[in-house]
Design an enzyme around this catalytic site. Sequence first.
Site, PDB file in Angstrom:
ATOM      1  N   GLU A   1     -58.213 -11.328 -42.515  1.00  0.00           N
ATOM      2  CA  GLU A   1     -57.548 -12.535 -41.999  1.00  0.00           C
ATOM      3  C   GLU A   1     -58.115 -13.027 -40.673  1.00  0.00           C
ATOM      4  O   GLU A   1     -57.746 -14.093 -40.184  1.00  0.00           O
ATOM      5  CB  GLU A   1     -56.038 -12.273 -41.856  1.00  0.00           C
ATOM      6  CG  GLU A   1     -55.635 -11.337 -40.728  1.00  0.00           C
ATOM      7  CD  GLU A   1     -55.721  -9.848 -41.039  1.00  0.00           C
ATOM      8  OE1 GLU A   1     -55.049  -9.071 -40.338  1.00  0.00           O
ATOM      9  OE2 GLU A   1     -56.457  -9.456 -41.964  1.00  0.00           O
TER      10      GLU A   1
ATOM     11  N   HIS B   1     -59.926  -6.280 -41.222  1.00  0.00           N
ATOM     12  CA  HIS B   1     -58.990  -7.414 -41.207  1.00  0.00           C
ATOM     13  C   HIS B   1     -59.618  -8.651 -41.851  1.00  0.00           C
ATOM     14  O   HIS B   1     -60.322  -9.403 -41.177  1.00  0.00           O
ATOM     15  CB  HIS B   1     -58.585  -7.736 -39.766  1.00  0.00           C
ATOM     16  CG  HIS B   1     -57.681  -6.715 -39.170  1.00  0.00           C
ATOM     17  ND1 HIS B   1     -56.315  -6.715 -39.373  1.00  0.00           N
ATOM     18  CD2 HIS B   1     -57.947  -5.639 -38.392  1.00  0.00           C
ATOM     19  CE1 HIS B   1     -55.775  -5.688 -38.739  1.00  0.00           C
ATOM     20  NE2 HIS B   1     -56.741  -5.013 -38.141  1.00  0.00           N
TER      21      HIS B   1
ATOM     22  N   CYS C   1     -55.557  -2.513 -42.922  1.00  0.00           N
ATOM     23  CA  CYS C   1     -55.625  -1.617 -41.757  1.00  0.00           C
ATOM     24  C   CYS C   1     -54.552  -0.524 -41.861  1.00  0.00           C
ATOM     25  O   CYS C   1     -54.678   0.374 -42.687  1.00  0.00           O
ATOM     26  CB  CYS C   1     -55.552  -2.431 -40.463  1.00  0.00           C
ATOM     27  SG  CYS C   1     -56.062  -1.500 -38.998  1.00  0.00           S
TER      28      CYS C   1
END
Length: 189
Positions: A168, A166, A79
């Site tokens: 994660e 993202h 990001c």
Amino acid sequence: MMIVIMDNGGQYVHRIWRTLRYLGVETKIIPNTTPLEEIKAMNPKGIIFSGGPSLENTGNCEKVLEHYDEFNVPILGICLGHQLIAKFFGGKVGRGEKAEYSLVEIEIIDEDEIFKGLPKRLKVWESHMDEVKELPPKFKILARSETCPIEAMKHEELPIYGVQFHPEVAHTEKGEEILRNFAKLCGEL
């Protein structure tokens, strides 16, 4: 022997750490203001620049790129980290067509190492206002979406990657595999 996450104040930093730990990778979160000498002393096998609120508050991330030859390890920008890498290498960052806080479908156009073995289309979690508008010289696009032409990129000669989304976050399809592929690049799996 670990992957270091430079914390740019993003809300998902601990999820990066948790995912890598779950994969069995030793991982440490450090403030982005950590001096270069201290980072070098940790002897990281890879570095991740986390997301965060502002390009003006990325601490020593840029210095790591300036002194890349002293580290010579894979780097992944997530990001804001992706935008920081683009800007550092001469790309352009600006406001996206609309702020993205949702699932977006990306198309992988070059799997490289980071998307190895993954489907060509993935739904990923985005949370950003800005995006990379113009690819830096010596970078190639790895993935795009209808709303963002540069969802993922890689330096043509160095193992430096950026992803706008993202990996994660649980909503991202195959996010764990993306981080696993990065850890493999670092020789940690």
